[in-house]
Design a protein around this motif. Structure first.
Motif, PDB file in Angstrom:
ATOM      1  N   MET A 292       0.568   0.310   8.767  1.00 38.74           N
ATOM      2  CA  MET A 292       0.439  -0.420   7.464  1.00 38.74           C
ATOM      3  C   MET A 292       2.038  -0.726   7.207  1.00 38.74           C
ATOM      4  N   LEU A 293       2.067  -2.018   7.065  1.00 36.37           N
ATOM      5  CA  LEU A 293       3.359  -2.600   6.715  1.00 36.37           C
ATOM      6  C   LEU A 293       3.206  -2.856   5.023  1.00 36.37           C
ATOM      7  N   LEU A 294       3.913  -2.356   4.210  1.00 32.77           N
ATOM      8  CA  LEU A 294       4.008  -2.756   2.779  1.00 32.77           C
ATOM      9  C   LEU A 294       5.202  -3.856   2.581  1.00 32.77           C
ATOM     10  N   PHE A 295       4.884  -4.733   1.839  1.00 31.01           N
ATOM     11  CA  PHE A 295       5.980  -5.567   1.595  1.00 31.01           C
ATOM     12  C   PHE A 295       5.997  -6.314   0.233  1.00 31.01           C
ATOM     13  N   ASP A 296       7.189  -7.011  -0.246  1.00 38.80           N
ATOM     14  CA  ASP A 296       7.107  -7.724  -1.674  1.00 38.80           C
ATOM     15  C   ASP A 296       6.307  -8.706  -1.472  1.00 38.80           C
ATOM     16  N   GLY A 297       5.219  -8.812  -1.873  1.00 37.49           N
ATOM     17  CA  GLY A 297       4.402 -10.341  -1.925  1.00 37.49           C
ATOM     18  C   GLY A 297       4.856 -11.135  -2.504  1.00 37.49           C
ATOM     19  N   VAL A 298       5.862 -11.130  -3.482  1.00 38.72           N
ATOM     20  CA  VAL A 298       6.561 -12.501  -4.125  1.00 38.72           C
ATOM     21  C   VAL A 298       7.810 -13.038  -3.418  1.00 38.72           C
ATOM     22  N   CYS A 299       8.242 -12.362  -2.502  1.00 36.20           N
ATOM     23  CA  CYS A 299       9.402 -12.437  -1.749  1.00 36.20           C
ATOM     24  C   CYS A 299       9.585 -13.651  -0.782  1.00 36.20           C
TER      25      CYS A 299
ATOM     26  N   LEU B  52      -0.596  -3.895  13.762  1.00 33.06           N
ATOM     27  CA  LEU B  52      -0.237  -3.798  12.225  1.00 33.06           C
ATOM     28  C   LEU B  52      -1.208  -4.340  11.320  1.00 33.06           C
ATOM     29  N   LYS B  53      -1.324  -3.702  10.202  1.00 31.35           N
ATOM     30  CA  LYS B  53      -1.976  -4.216   8.952  1.00 31.35           C
ATOM     31  C   LYS B  53      -1.052  -4.343   7.874  1.00 31.35           C
ATOM     32  N   PHE B  54      -1.126  -5.162   6.787  1.00 29.73           N
ATOM     33  CA  PHE B  54      -0.243  -5.535   5.883  1.00 29.73           C
ATOM     34  C   PHE B  54      -0.902  -5.677   4.579  1.00 29.73           C
ATOM     35  N   SER B  55       0.021  -5.124   3.687  1.00 28.88           N
ATOM     36  CA  SER B  55      -0.578  -4.932   2.195  1.00 28.88           C
ATOM     37  C   SER B  55       0.633  -5.451   1.231  1.00 28.88           C
ATOM     38  N   ALA B  56       0.468  -6.331   0.303  1.00 27.71           N
ATOM     39  CA  ALA B  56       1.662  -6.475  -0.656  1.00 27.71           C
ATOM     40  C   ALA B  56       1.831  -5.323  -1.404  1.00 27.71           C
ATOM     41  N   ILE B  57       3.046  -4.678  -1.717  1.00 26.80           N
ATOM     42  CA  ILE B  57       3.079  -3.724  -2.684  1.00 26.80           C
ATOM     43  C   ILE B  57       2.630  -3.914  -4.195  1.00 26.80           C
ATOM     44  N   GLN B  58       2.605  -5.164  -4.579  1.00 30.26           N
ATOM     45  CA  GLN B  58       1.842  -5.404  -5.889  1.00 30.26           C
ATOM     46  C   GLN B  58       0.489  -5.276  -5.855  1.00 30.26           C
TER      47      GLN B  58
ATOM     48  N   GLY C  65      -1.760  -1.867  -1.964  1.00 26.46           N
ATOM     49  CA  GLY C  65      -0.353  -1.275  -1.837  1.00 26.46           C
ATOM     50  C   GLY C  65      -0.044  -0.249  -2.774  1.00 26.46           C
ATOM     51  N   GLN C  66      -0.491  -0.435  -4.094  1.00 24.49           N
ATOM     52  CA  GLN C  66      -0.239   0.498  -5.111  1.00 24.49           C
ATOM     53  C   GLN C  66      -1.007   2.080  -4.723  1.00 24.49           C
ATOM     54  N   LYS C  67      -2.261   1.924  -3.987  1.00 24.81           N
ATOM     55  CA  LYS C  67      -2.748   3.112  -3.788  1.00 24.81           C
ATOM     56  C   LYS C  67      -2.059   3.727  -2.764  1.00 24.81           C
ATOM     57  N   LEU C  68      -1.595   2.998  -1.580  1.00 25.18           N
ATOM     58  CA  LEU C  68      -0.752   3.542  -0.505  1.00 25.18           C
ATOM     59  C   LEU C  68       0.353   4.127  -1.075  1.00 25.18           C
ATOM     60  N   LEU C  69       1.089   3.447  -1.858  1.00 25.85           N
ATOM     61  CA  LEU C  69       2.321   4.279  -2.665  1.00 25.85           C
ATOM     62  C   LEU C  69       1.995   5.450  -3.287  1.00 25.85           C
TER      63      LEU C  69
ATOM     64  N   ASN D 284      -8.563  -9.929   7.670  1.00 27.29           N
ATOM     65  CA  ASN D 284      -9.042  -8.664   8.013  1.00 27.29           C
ATOM     66  C   ASN D 284      -7.664  -7.861   8.337  1.00 27.29           C
ATOM     67  N   ARG D 285      -6.476  -8.435   8.534  1.00 24.80           N
ATOM     68  CA  ARG D 285      -5.282  -7.690   8.714  1.00 24.80           C
ATOM     69  C   ARG D 285      -4.577  -7.409   7.428  1.00 24.80           C
ATOM     70  N   PHE D 286      -4.874  -7.977   6.284  1.00 19.72           N
ATOM     71  CA  PHE D 286      -4.410  -7.676   5.100  1.00 19.72           C
ATOM     72  C   PHE D 286      -5.482  -7.075   4.185  1.00 19.72           C
ATOM     73  N   LEU D 287      -4.611  -5.833   3.424  1.00 18.84           N
ATOM     74  CA  LEU D 287      -5.596  -4.972   2.462  1.00 18.84           C
ATOM     75  C   LEU D 287      -5.127  -5.660   1.036  1.00 18.84           C
ATOM     76  N   GLN D 288      -6.260  -5.855   0.425  1.00 20.08           N
ATOM     77  CA  GLN D 288      -5.792  -6.345  -1.189  1.00 20.08           C
ATOM     78  C   GLN D 288      -5.940  -5.247  -2.047  1.00 20.08           C
TER      79      GLN D 288
END
Length: 128
Positions: free
Chosen positions: A1-8, A27-33, A37-41, A124-128
């Motif tokens: 899982m790759l967490l990234f800054d979704g507005v950057c 890889l799966k992806f999720s914006a930190i915001q 993303g918040q649940k994974l953090l 399906n690659r992005f968690l919301q």
């Protein structure tokens, strides 16, 4: 899982680059915001203020800063996977460079009003 800054813009461009050049679709992806993303953090006790943009969670291990970038390179096709060899540079030097870019990413690359919306074939690659 790759967490990234979704507005950057730099982060979003990096995600597009990864999607184009990855070996497999591992890889799966999720914006930190995002909610996911918040649940994974929270689940991994990650303080987003201490990481400043990219976080990779792979096989239960959390990678941050330049370690995350080097580990992500392992998922890429040749020659981009050679980026994983950046680990030969001492971590303090790698992380100093990483932090300089991360702290200036909005100024140098700009930012979006909201997180990117994946296309239907990538949803399906992005968690919301």
């Amino acid at each position: 899982m790759l967490l990234f800054d979704g507005v950057c813009n730099l982060c979003n461009g990096s995600i597009q680059f990864i999607l184009k050049h990855e070996k497999n679709s591992d890889l799966k992806f999720s914006a930190i915001q995002s909610e996911a993303g918040q649940k994974l953090l929270s689940q991994y006790s990650i303080d987003p203020e201490q990481t400043n943009s990219v976080i990779l969670i792979s096989d239960g291990v959390v990678y941050t800063e330049s370690d995350a970038v080097a580990k992500v390179a392992e998922f890429l096709k040749f020659p981009y996977n050679l980026g994983s060899y950046m680990k030969v540079v001492p971590r303090p030097i790698r992380n100093a460079t990483y932090k300089k870019v991360a702290s200036n990413r909005y100024k140098w690359f700009g930012q979006k009003e909201s997180c990117m919306i994946p296309t239907p074939d990538l949803r399906n690659r992005f968690l919301q």
